[in-house]
Design a protein around this motif. Structure first.
Motif, PDB file in Angstrom:
ATOM      1  N   GLU A 238       0.855  -1.206  -0.044  1.00 32.50           N
ATOM      2  CA  GLU A 238      -0.046  -0.106   0.151  1.00 32.50           C
ATOM      3  C   GLU A 238       0.732   1.428   0.071  1.00 32.50           C
ATOM      4  O   GLU A 238       0.590   2.181  -0.671  1.00 32.50           O
ATOM      5  N   TRP A 239       1.931   1.091   0.859  1.00 34.54           N
ATOM      6  CA  TRP A 239       2.645   2.531   0.861  1.00 34.54           C
ATOM      7  C   TRP A 239       3.446   2.783  -0.490  1.00 34.54           C
ATOM      8  O   TRP A 239       3.558   3.925  -0.967  1.00 34.54           O
ATOM      9  N   ARG A 240       3.925   1.539  -1.196  1.00 32.67           N
ATOM     10  CA  ARG A 240       4.546   1.877  -2.475  1.00 32.67           C
ATOM     11  C   ARG A 240       3.591   2.270  -3.542  1.00 32.67           C
ATOM     12  O   ARG A 240       3.829   3.106  -4.376  1.00 32.67           O
ATOM     13  N   LEU A 241       2.454   1.556  -3.638  1.00 32.40           N
ATOM     14  CA  LEU A 241       1.225   2.175  -4.563  1.00 32.40           C
ATOM     15  C   LEU A 241       0.893   3.626  -4.087  1.00 32.40           C
ATOM     16  O   LEU A 241       0.659   4.432  -5.143  1.00 32.40           O
ATOM     17  N   ALA A 242       0.746   4.148  -2.847  1.00 28.75           N
ATOM     18  CA  ALA A 242       0.575   5.392  -2.638  1.00 28.75           C
ATOM     19  C   ALA A 242       1.655   6.291  -3.278  1.00 28.75           C
ATOM     20  O   ALA A 242       1.156   7.317  -3.714  1.00 28.75           O
ATOM     21  N   ASP A 243       3.122   5.912  -3.179  1.00 30.37           N
ATOM     22  CA  ASP A 243       3.964   6.666  -3.613  1.00 30.37           C
ATOM     23  C   ASP A 243       4.050   6.660  -4.976  1.00 30.37           C
ATOM     24  O   ASP A 243       4.101   7.888  -5.782  1.00 30.37           O
ATOM     25  N   ALA A 347       5.478   4.990 -16.954  1.00 32.48           N
ATOM     26  CA  ALA A 347       6.728   4.309 -16.475  1.00 32.48           C
ATOM     27  C   ALA A 347       7.583   5.296 -15.679  1.00 32.48           C
ATOM     28  O   ALA A 347       7.690   6.581 -16.088  1.00 32.48           O
ATOM     29  N   VAL A 348       8.217   4.714 -14.691  1.00 31.34           N
ATOM     30  CA  VAL A 348       9.168   5.633 -13.683  1.00 31.34           C
ATOM     31  C   VAL A 348       9.976   4.786 -13.058  1.00 31.34           C
ATOM     32  O   VAL A 348       9.679   3.559 -12.895  1.00 31.34           O
ATOM     33  N   ARG A 349      11.118   5.331 -12.779  1.00 25.60           N
ATOM     34  CA  ARG A 349      12.132   4.452 -12.122  1.00 25.60           C
ATOM     35  C   ARG A 349      12.138   5.056 -10.906  1.00 25.60           C
ATOM     36  O   ARG A 349      12.357   6.432 -10.363  1.00 25.60           O
ATOM     37  N   VAL A 350      12.249   4.320  -9.456  1.00 27.00           N
ATOM     38  CA  VAL A 350      12.360   4.729  -8.119  1.00 27.00           C
ATOM     39  C   VAL A 350      13.341   4.046  -7.564  1.00 27.00           C
ATOM     40  O   VAL A 350      13.022   2.728  -7.294  1.00 27.00           O
ATOM     41  N   ASN A 351      14.569   4.622  -6.957  1.00 28.42           N
ATOM     42  CA  ASN A 351      15.497   3.689  -6.035  1.00 28.42           C
ATOM     43  C   ASN A 351      16.035   2.563  -7.298  1.00 28.42           C
ATOM     44  O   ASN A 351      16.006   1.480  -6.609  1.00 28.42           O
ATOM     45  N   GLU A 352      16.373   2.865  -8.239  1.00 27.98           N
ATOM     46  CA  GLU A 352      16.945   2.011  -9.143  1.00 27.98           C
ATOM     47  C   GLU A 352      15.831   0.811  -9.682  1.00 27.98           C
ATOM     48  O   GLU A 352      16.267  -0.328 -10.426  1.00 27.98           O
ATOM     49  N   TRP A 362      -0.160  -0.958 -11.357  1.00 26.40           N
ATOM     50  CA  TRP A 362       1.178  -0.632 -11.344  1.00 26.40           C
ATOM     51  C   TRP A 362       1.864  -2.150 -11.067  1.00 26.40           C
ATOM     52  O   TRP A 362       1.362  -2.947 -10.365  1.00 26.40           O
ATOM     53  N   TYR A 363       2.874  -2.303 -11.989  1.00 24.52           N
ATOM     54  CA  TYR A 363       3.809  -3.289 -11.921  1.00 24.52           C
ATOM     55  C   TYR A 363       5.343  -2.956 -11.854  1.00 24.52           C
ATOM     56  O   TYR A 363       5.722  -1.869 -12.107  1.00 24.52           O
ATOM     57  N   GLU A 364       6.019  -3.973 -11.250  1.00 17.44           N
ATOM     58  CA  GLU A 364       7.327  -3.694 -11.082  1.00 17.44           C
ATOM     59  C   GLU A 364       8.010  -4.446 -12.068  1.00 17.44           C
ATOM     60  O   GLU A 364       7.808  -5.831 -12.214  1.00 17.44           O
TER      61      GLU A 364
END
Length: 565
Positions: A238-243, A347-352, A362-364
């Motif tokens: 949830e915290w990552r989805l919110a970010d 598409a976005v890059r967060v902390n590599e 959202w998918y990683e």
């Protein structure tokens, strides 16, 4: 004397939980509010920190008592059950684990679970030839979920998973007990998803040793046989989805020209891609206002509405909104619709780490996965294209013609180079019982070697969902159905007035994806949007199973060549 074991599910606690107090505060404020009694213990574990608490709820009637009383008659008053449970939190060498007993699993806050832990372990520990079950979900946007269960075990390669279109959510198989430090002589069955289920030794010392082995296995490099499983995973924290939503919201509200870290592109919902060719306009409703856009839906149309949302977060307005696909220029005859977030790719890059938005979720994607995708599609771009398609002129349509876009270009190519080279089949249909009265569009142009050429023009290298869908449906139909091939042969003969004939026994051998891009931004595997890279890799992989070659041919923009060219 052997140590007894019991089947349990182990969870790993994520970095979202800063300390044990944060977990206990969350638990105490939710699930345990109605507990009749609650106790906490600090059990001693070798080389590990442990906190445990257990509880009991007031006795309640069994859930079936009410229905049974109506069907059977009054039942004894003591037909009750005791709702109780316990939760053990263990910190071993910097990793935190949780084991629930009874209803204890319900007390682990979802936002503190490492949702990829169980699957991460199984794909590093399970014998690739002894997979017992796989549950996977399609990324096609249709919500399909499939499960394969083989009690005797089966090699992972025999299950028929699609590396580029399916997400594995649960996997079970057999593990060498020695790898886990267990005394058993027989392979151990494990099942992993968010949690990890296996038989756990009922001994504090042995449990700590097992958790150490689990941590060591999770840190290994994933074997090649299972690398695709970890390639793409849905984001559940949830915290990552919110970010991610926060970053997307900022991008949606950014003014044109802002150098935002989130890349965006317009997309077509995958289950609507086969209708895109019939669309002449789109009605966009984000917020309280409806806006009509003629022609293709572009990114600016979505962003302009998102920037105007003042009272509601732009992401929320996008998900509540709607885009309707219409077959007329006035937005009156609706042929399909979907929520507005499904018409957007991000598409976005967060902390590599790379994240991308597909069909509103959202998918990683792992770095190796994207490298694999680019390696696969890199071979589809030839240094010298096999077909010499001419540049796309600024005005391919003849004076006074109402034809535009691909329709005008396809007709212009046939007129310029001759139907012996390129037969224009745009907006024609091959018919079968399966495809209904309208049939399916086999291709836009039939090439000089009977290649199926699909043509798409666009000002940006956004996902060409309609092209990929059309190419897949066409090639599979012509491979698998004799009535499709018979209809296509007749279509070629009739459209060419007998000048083109498909040879006896013909089946498609090559599909060409001809794409027009801005001449300042050449079309390469790297410049394709990540979602389009994945879709293209899936198309090539699927058609490769039929022995069909796929090639991408960029079409440049420029002045029209002469007919002699």
């Amino acid at each position: 004397m052997s140590v007894p074991t019991r089947s349990m599910t182990i969870y790993r606690i994520s970095d979202a939980m800063t300390d044990v107090d944060a977990c206990l505060e969350t638990v105490q404020g939710t699930y345990l509010d109605d507990a009749a009694s609650t106790s906490m213990d600090l059990p001693e574990y070798p080389d590990a920190d442990a906190v445990a608490f257990h509880w009991r709820h007031s006795p309640v009637p069994a859930p079936w008592v009410d229905a049974a009383s109506h069907l059977i008659g009054p039942l004894p008053d003591d037909y009750q059950s005791i709702d109780c449970g316990a939760l053990l939190l263990l910190g071993v060498d910097g990793e935190r684990y949780a084991i629930g007993f009874g209803g204890g699993w319900r007390a682990i806050p979802e936002q503190f679970k490492d949702h990829g832990f169980g699957l991460r372990f199984t794909i590093r520990a399970v014998d690739a030839d002894q997979v017992r079950s796989v549950v996977r979900r399609s990324m096609t946007g249709l919500g399909r979920q499939d499960a394969t269960h083989v009690s005797s075990g089966i090699p992972i390669g025999h299950i028929g998973l699609s590396e580029y279109a399916e997400i594995v959510g649960r996997l079970a198989g057999m593990v060498d007990p020695g790898d886990l430090g267990l005394e058993s002589t027989r392979p151990v069955r494990v099942e992993g998803s968010a949690g990890l289920r296996l038989r756990v030794p009922v001994s504090r010392e042995r449990l700590v040793a097992l958790l150490r082995r689990i941590s060591e296995i999770c840190a290994r490099t994933v074997p090649d046989d299972f690398a695709f499983v970890e390639a793409v995973t849905p984001v559940r924290d949830e915290w990552r989805l919110a970010d991610l939503d926060r970053r997307l919201d900022e991008r949606l509200r950014a003014e044109p020209g802002d150098d935002a870290p989130v890349r965006l592109a317009a997309a077509i919902p995958l289950d609507l891609a086969d209708r895109a060719g019939d669309a002449h306009s789109h009605v966009i409703k984000i917020g309280s206002v409806e806006v009509l856009r003629r022609g293709d839906l572009d990114l600016d149309a979505i962003l302009s509405r998102s920037r105007l949302q003042c009272r509601t977060p732009a992401v929320r307005a996008l998900r509540r909104g709607e885009v309707r696909m219409c077959e007329d220029d006035h937005g009156q005859r609706v042929i399909a619709k979907a929520s507005a977030d499904k018409w957007l790719a991000a598409a976005v890059r967060v902390n590599e780490r790379d994240y991308f938005l597909v069909e509103g979720a959202w998918y990683e994607g792992g770095a190796e996965y994207f490298a694999s995708v680019q390696r696969r599609i890199g071979g589809l771009f030839k240094p010298v294209p096999s077909l010499g398609l001419p540049a796309w002129p600024d005005r391919p349509e003849p004076p006074g013609s109402d034809k535009r876009g691909e329709r005008a270009y396809n007709e212009w190519v046939q007129d310029s180079l001759g139907l012996d080279q390129y037969l224009n089949l745009d907006r024609t249909g091959a018919r079968t019982e399966f495809h209904g009265s309208h049939g399916f569009e086999p291709c836009d142009l039939l090439g000089p070697g009977n290649e199926l050429v699909h043509v798409k023009g666009g000002s940006r290298t956004q996902p060409f969902s309609h092209m990929f869908s059309q190419a897949l449906v066409s090639a599979e139909s012509l491979c698998l159905r004799e009535d499709a091939r018979a209809s296509f042969r007749e279509l070629v003969r009739k459209t060419s007035c007998g000048r083109r004939e498909l040879p006896d026994g013909w089946r498609p051998a090559k599909v060409v994806l001809a794409m027009k891009v801005d001449r300042l931004t050449p079309l390469t595997p790297a410049t394709l949007f990540p979602n389009a890279q994945i879709a293209l890799a899936h198309l090539a992989q699927t058609l490769g199973r039929y022995g069909i070659q796929v090639e991408v041919v960029p079409i440049s923009r420029g002045d029209a060549p002469s007919a002699a060219a």
